[in-house]
Design an enzyme around this catalytic site. Sequence first.
Site, PDB file in Angstrom:
ATOM      1  N   HIS A 185       0.885  -1.177   0.000  1.00 33.14           N
ATOM      2  CA  HIS A 185       0.000   0.000   0.000  1.00 33.14           C
ATOM      3  C   HIS A 185       0.908   1.208   0.000  1.00 33.14           C
ATOM      4  O   HIS A 185       1.636   1.464   0.948  1.00 33.14           O
ATOM      5  CB  HIS A 185      -0.905   0.030   1.235  1.00 33.14           C
ATOM      6  CG  HIS A 185      -1.658   1.317   1.365  1.00 33.14           C
ATOM      7  ND1 HIS A 185      -2.871   1.516   0.749  1.00 33.14           N
ATOM      8  CD2 HIS A 185      -1.363   2.474   1.987  1.00 33.14           C
ATOM      9  CE1 HIS A 185      -3.293   2.745   1.008  1.00 33.14           C
ATOM     10  NE2 HIS A 185      -2.401   3.344   1.759  1.00 33.14           N
ATOM     11  N   CYS A 334     -12.657  26.861  19.382  1.00 32.49           N
ATOM     12  CA  CYS A 334     -11.888  28.023  19.778  1.00 32.49           C
ATOM     13  C   CYS A 334     -10.470  27.851  19.239  1.00 32.49           C
ATOM     14  O   CYS A 334      -9.531  27.606  19.984  1.00 32.49           O
ATOM     15  CB  CYS A 334     -11.896  28.139  21.293  1.00 32.49           C
ATOM     16  SG  CYS A 334     -11.297  29.720  21.836  1.00 32.49           S
ATOM     17  N   GLU A 335     -10.357  27.901  17.937  1.00 32.03           N
ATOM     18  CA  GLU A 335      -9.057  27.744  17.284  1.00 32.03           C
ATOM     19  C   GLU A 335      -9.198  28.268  15.853  1.00 32.03           C
ATOM     20  O   GLU A 335     -10.119  27.866  15.129  1.00 32.03           O
ATOM     21  CB  GLU A 335      -8.642  26.253  17.283  1.00 32.03           C
ATOM     22  CG  GLU A 335      -7.359  26.032  16.555  1.00 32.03           C
ATOM     23  CD  GLU A 335      -6.543  24.830  17.039  1.00 32.03           C
ATOM     24  OE1 GLU A 335      -6.774  24.322  18.150  1.00 32.03           O
ATOM     25  OE2 GLU A 335      -5.661  24.425  16.268  1.00 32.03           O
TER      26      GLU A 335
HETATM   27  N1  LLP Z   1      -4.392  -0.305   3.512  1.00 34.42           N
HETATM   28  C1  LLP Z   1      -3.407   0.224   4.265  1.00 34.42           C
HETATM   29  C2  LLP Z   1      -2.308  -0.616   4.711  1.00 34.42           C
HETATM   30  C3  LLP Z   1      -3.446   1.590   4.594  1.00 34.42           C
HETATM   31  O1  LLP Z   1      -2.463   2.108   5.316  1.00 34.42           O
HETATM   32  C4  LLP Z   1      -4.535   2.378   4.164  1.00 34.42           C
HETATM   33  C5  LLP Z   1      -4.635   3.783   4.538  1.00 34.42           C
HETATM   34  C6  LLP Z   1      -5.559   1.775   3.405  1.00 34.42           C
HETATM   35  C7  LLP Z   1      -5.439   0.431   3.083  1.00 34.42           C
HETATM   36  C8  LLP Z   1      -6.757   2.521   2.922  1.00 34.42           C
HETATM   37  O2  LLP Z   1      -6.456   3.620   2.152  1.00 34.42           O
HETATM   38  P1  LLP Z   1      -7.640   4.318   1.315  1.00 34.42           P
HETATM   39  O3  LLP Z   1      -8.156   3.289   0.348  1.00 34.42           O
HETATM   40  O4  LLP Z   1      -8.692   4.692   2.285  1.00 34.42           O
HETATM   41  O5  LLP Z   1      -7.012   5.504   0.670  1.00 34.42           O
HETATM   42  N2  LLP Z   1      -6.663   9.925   6.924  1.00 34.42           N
HETATM   43  C9  LLP Z   1      -6.245  10.076   5.541  1.00 34.42           C
HETATM   44  C10 LLP Z   1      -5.955   8.758   4.892  1.00 34.42           C
HETATM   45  C11 LLP Z   1      -4.935   7.926   5.626  1.00 34.42           C
HETATM   46  C12 LLP Z   1      -4.760   6.592   4.995  1.00 34.42           C
HETATM   47  C13 LLP Z   1      -3.884   5.689   5.816  1.00 34.42           C
HETATM   48  N3  LLP Z   1      -3.800   4.368   5.308  1.00 34.42           N
HETATM   49  C14 LLP Z   1      -7.316  10.844   4.782  1.00 34.42           C
HETATM   50  O6  LLP Z   1      -8.262  11.323   5.413  1.00 34.42           O
HETATM   51  O7  LLP Z   1      -7.208  11.035   3.568  1.00 34.42           O
END
Ligand code: LLP
Length: 417
Positions: A185, A334-335
Amino acid sequence: MQHLISELAGVPVTELARRFGTPTFVYDQALIEQRIAELKQFQVVRFAQKACSNIAILALMKRNGVLVDAVSAGEIVRALMVDYTGEDDGIVYTADIFDDDAIELIRKHSIPVNVGSPDMITQLGAFFPGAKVTLRINPGFGHGHSQKTNTGGDLSKHGIWYSQLQECLELGRKAGVNIRGLHMHIGSGTDFEHLATVCDAMVKAAREVGGQLEVISAGGGLPIPYRKDQARIDVGAYHALWAKAQRTIEDIIGHEVALEVEPGRYLVAEAGSLVTQIRSVKRQGEHTFYLADAGFETLVRPSMYGSYHEISIAAADGREITTEQEVIVGGPLCESGDVFTQEEGGVVVTRRLPAAKVGDYLVIHDAGAYGAAMSSNYNSRRLAGEVLVHEGIPEVIRERQSFEQILANERIPGHLR
Ligand code: LLP
């Protein structure tokens, strides 16, 4: 006019807001099921539940034949709660470390592990000999919509550095664990040119692992169009690239390997909307602000990554809105960084939105992934409720948190009483 909305998943926004209060996350079950169906070409679809880990959403995934990824003990507990099991690979634990809680659950429920650090192999051998293992490989390069979501390269803490693969296979033999798969990933927000490079890296790694390989995982990272004018990813083309790598690998090692995909965002982002209410419309010099009753405690993506989310307005009184204005949209915290209309680096920008009044509703789109899952109690604000709409009927899948729940674990020591 653009950016006006009256219904979500067939239910009037005003009804949702009045019945469930604001802020509330609203999910459309049919849209999640549609996204799952689009990925059916992959032998295994594994939901990265970190994107949206509500147990109702997990139950929905299970009902549709989707397996689940857990990145913590808490996520394992959630998966077990809806009857996923470790024995049949229903749950896989993916992380770069084991903590004590995870060790206990992995051992007790025989959960396969996707290891992201060489140390984990030896540790796993000690507490769960015979464990099924995949290696999460960092191929030395990465990709992502932000430095914070780029998960490859030598500045990333994730995965096993590609040149240590042989060493890890040897560690696995010594530890008595069954290394049977590879996982990559690289980051969220895939483009195809980059993806071809990832597939090549996977083939190269598979050649090194050889006959013991049974499964390859493409990880997650399938993008969604956060902006209305962005194109949707061609899932067929995405699958074709991986299927080609899969065939090449099968030719090299002489037997079949399964192809997994592990999306979070793709399955749930668009199905989720955040319904909030505008509580103040105010003028600051040249600028007009809409201040809503949800901020980055509820949806942190704009403040954390400068992420763009489409925003729509629903008139509370059903009046027809015919004019637009440039506004800045903020929350209650409050930020000063509590602004939804900002770009990376915290640069506040305006957005052209319908002219709203206090009491109107503001709907933030594509909030189903990393919305509720990343929310916090900052400013002692309660976690928002969550509602799932199925065939036009909304049902609560998480009650809004109470103040008692926020305070439940806090204690005042005797000398301060
Ligand atoms: N598999 C692994 C090992 C991962 O680390 C992640 C995401 C996924 C799958 C899923 O990724 P996706 O398909 O959702 O892009 N909080 C951030 C995203 C962080 C993703 C971390 N790892 C945001 O809001 O965009």
